[in-house]
Scaffold this active site. Structure first.
Site, mmCIF file in Angstrom:
data_model
loop_
_atom_site.group_PDB
_atom_site.id
_atom_site.type_symbol
_atom_site.label_atom_id
_atom_site.label_comp_id
_atom_site.label_asym_id
_atom_site.label_seq_id
_atom_site.Cartn_x
_atom_site.Cartn_y
_atom_site.Cartn_z
ATOM 1 N N LYS A 65 0.748 -1.275 -0.058
ATOM 2 C CA LYS A 65 -0.029 -0.195 -0.104
ATOM 3 C C LYS A 65 0.742 1.048 -0.048
ATOM 4 C CE LYS A 65 -4.069 -2.200 1.962
ATOM 5 N NZ LYS A 65 -5.269 -1.990 3.284
ATOM 6 N N GLY A 129 -0.741 1.640 10.131
ATOM 7 C CA GLY A 129 -1.283 2.072 8.904
ATOM 8 C C GLY A 129 -2.975 1.835 8.778
ATOM 9 N N MET A 217 -11.270 -4.764 13.097
ATOM 10 C CA MET A 217 -11.079 -4.520 11.743
ATOM 11 C C MET A 217 -10.819 -5.949 11.031
ATOM 12 S SD MET A 217 -9.174 -1.243 10.836
ATOM 13 C CE MET A 217 -9.615 0.645 11.246
HETATM 14 P P1 ATR Z 1 -1.205 -2.010 10.315
HETATM 15 O O1 ATR Z 1 -1.002 -1.555 8.700
HETATM 16 O O2 ATR Z 1 -2.099 -3.604 10.192
HETATM 17 O O3 ATR Z 1 -1.703 -0.938 11.081
HETATM 18 P P2 ATR Z 1 1.240 -2.057 11.610
HETATM 19 O O4 ATR Z 1 1.589 -0.455 10.518
HETATM 20 O O5 ATR Z 1 2.284 -2.763 11.635
HETATM 21 O O6 ATR Z 1 0.067 -2.685 10.704
HETATM 22 O O7 ATR Z 1 0.788 -1.290 12.845
HETATM 23 C C1 ATR Z 1 0.440 -2.627 13.708
HETATM 24 C C2 ATR Z 1 -0.425 -1.945 14.954
HETATM 25 O O8 ATR Z 1 -0.959 -2.906 15.877
HETATM 26 C C3 ATR Z 1 0.496 -1.073 15.832
HETATM 27 O O9 ATR Z 1 -0.527 -0.109 16.389
HETATM 28 C C4 ATR Z 1 1.084 -1.761 16.927
HETATM 29 O O10 ATR Z 1 1.408 -1.283 17.952
HETATM 30 P P3 ATR Z 1 2.769 -0.580 18.351
HETATM 31 O O11 ATR Z 1 2.865 0.572 17.369
HETATM 32 O O12 ATR Z 1 2.937 -0.272 19.731
HETATM 33 O O13 ATR Z 1 3.734 -1.608 17.809
HETATM 34 C C5 ATR Z 1 -0.408 -2.785 17.107
HETATM 35 N N1 ATR Z 1 -0.004 -4.068 17.501
HETATM 36 C C6 ATR Z 1 0.504 -5.296 17.220
HETATM 37 N N2 ATR Z 1 0.516 -6.257 17.963
HETATM 38 C C7 ATR Z 1 -0.022 -5.902 19.126
HETATM 39 C C8 ATR Z 1 -0.157 -6.470 20.355
HETATM 40 N N3 ATR Z 1 0.032 -7.476 20.424
HETATM 41 N N4 ATR Z 1 -0.845 -5.757 21.152
HETATM 42 C C9 ATR Z 1 -0.932 -4.478 21.032
HETATM 43 N N5 ATR Z 1 -0.931 -3.889 20.057
HETATM 44 C C10 ATR Z 1 -0.335 -4.281 18.954
#
Ligand code: ATR
Length: 277
Positions: A65, A129, A217
């Site tokens: 993306k 994202g 989501m």
């Molecule tokens: P996406 O494009 O799906 O949003 P991303 O940009 O990698 O993927 O973002 C992942 C999000 O999920 C982030 O907000 C991440 O939190 P951090 O910024 O602290 O890394 C969150 N996330 C992923 N695994 C998580 C977990 N086990 N518990 C809470 N938040 C999580």
């Protein structure tokens, strides 16, 4: 037949070809829609080859993306603010990049789930994202407040700074998860990828207001970890993101074809397939 495709890596699991085939047959639009697997280092070449062969538009999914954003010559306002593109439209003047994810989310909430957003308190979990793509459409839905909570609080604060000038009278806050203690929300949207690891963001007790909707989501053949935790924590309604998937597809279809398909029958068919009675 006009040619469209979804491009990603991996792509075999994508439901987009089925969704768009159903939209095309329902609206009698003469189009074909295929799934294209691009090599991780071959996104631009794959898009150019598809366009050179006469393709008119593409959906773009993980992990391309951001590359799609860079490739587009022009962007819609919602793609510009999302900083990511999930829909490309090709014409003689170049490549238009759009992002229909956030609009799909809002449409699923407001129309399908009958959950109004205007004047309500929204909590958005995550600051990656997916959260960023939802920001402008959520603010345009005129909630009374929008709170962003993230494991890494600084990323939530950065998103709040970025979107501050779209907020107008809407209260916009960044928070850690534990600092949410004592607050209540009408709509809680999980935009983290925690459910992929069968985890849920660690929310304090008592954040779900009466009649609150908890929305993930993500979707799957059973309730996600977040949906389970929200139900256990007292959310009166929970929903997954299958409707968002179908609605973002409908937004792309409308951009390409100028016709808005009915989403309800397609959503029902996918739901029955995912969770047979
Ligand atoms: P996406 O494009 O799906 O949003 P991303 O940009 O990698 O993927 O973002 C992942 C999000 O999920 C982030 O907000 C991440 O939190 P951090 O910024 O602290 O890394 C969150 N996330 C992923 N695994 C998580 C977990 N086990 N518990 C809470 N938040 C999580």
């Amino acid at each position: 037949m006009d040619q469209y495709a979804v491009i990603g890596h991996p792509i075999a699991h994508s439901k987009s070809p089925r969704i768009h085939a159903a939209f095309a047959s329902q609206t009698a639009q003469p189009l074909e829609y295929q799934a294209l697997l691009a090599p991780l280092d071959g996104f631009v070449a794959a898009v150019q080859a598809f366009r050179a062969a006469g393709g008119l538009g593409m959906n773009v999914t993980v992990p391309f993306k951001l590359e799609a954003f860079a490739l587009a010559d022009r962007h819609t306002a919602r793609a510009q603010t999302a900083g990511a593109v999930n829909t490309l439209a090709f014409d003689e003047s170049g490549i238009l990049g759009d992002n229909t994810d956030g609009a799909g989310l809002v449409r699923d909430l407001v129309h399908n789930l009958q959950c109004p957003l205007a004047g309500r308190r929204i909590l958005l979990l995550g600051a990656g994202g997916a959260a960023r793509g939802a920001m402008l459409p959520l603010l345009q839905a005129a909630p009374s407040s929008l709170t962003l909570a993230n494991r890494t609080e600084s990323k939530a604060a950065e998103l709040v700074r970025t979107f501050g000038h779209y907020a107008g009278a809407i209260e916009l806050h960044a928070s850690s998860y534990c600092a949410l203690a004592g607050a209540q929300f009408d709509v809680v949207i999980n935009a983290t990828s925690a459910s992929l690891a069968a985890e849920a963001p660690p929310l304090p007790d008592g954040i779900y207001a009466q009649d609150a909707l908890a929305y993930d989501m993500m979707y799957g053949s059973s309730d996600t970890a977040y949906m389970q935790s929200a139900r256990a924590a007292g959310a009166s309604r929970v929903a997954d993101g299958l409707g968002m998937l179908v609605e973002q597809a409908a937004e792309s279809f409308a951009l390409w074809r100028g016709v808005r398909p009915l989403t309800a029958p397609v959503l029902t068919a996918l739901r029955n397939e995912l969770r047979p009675a």
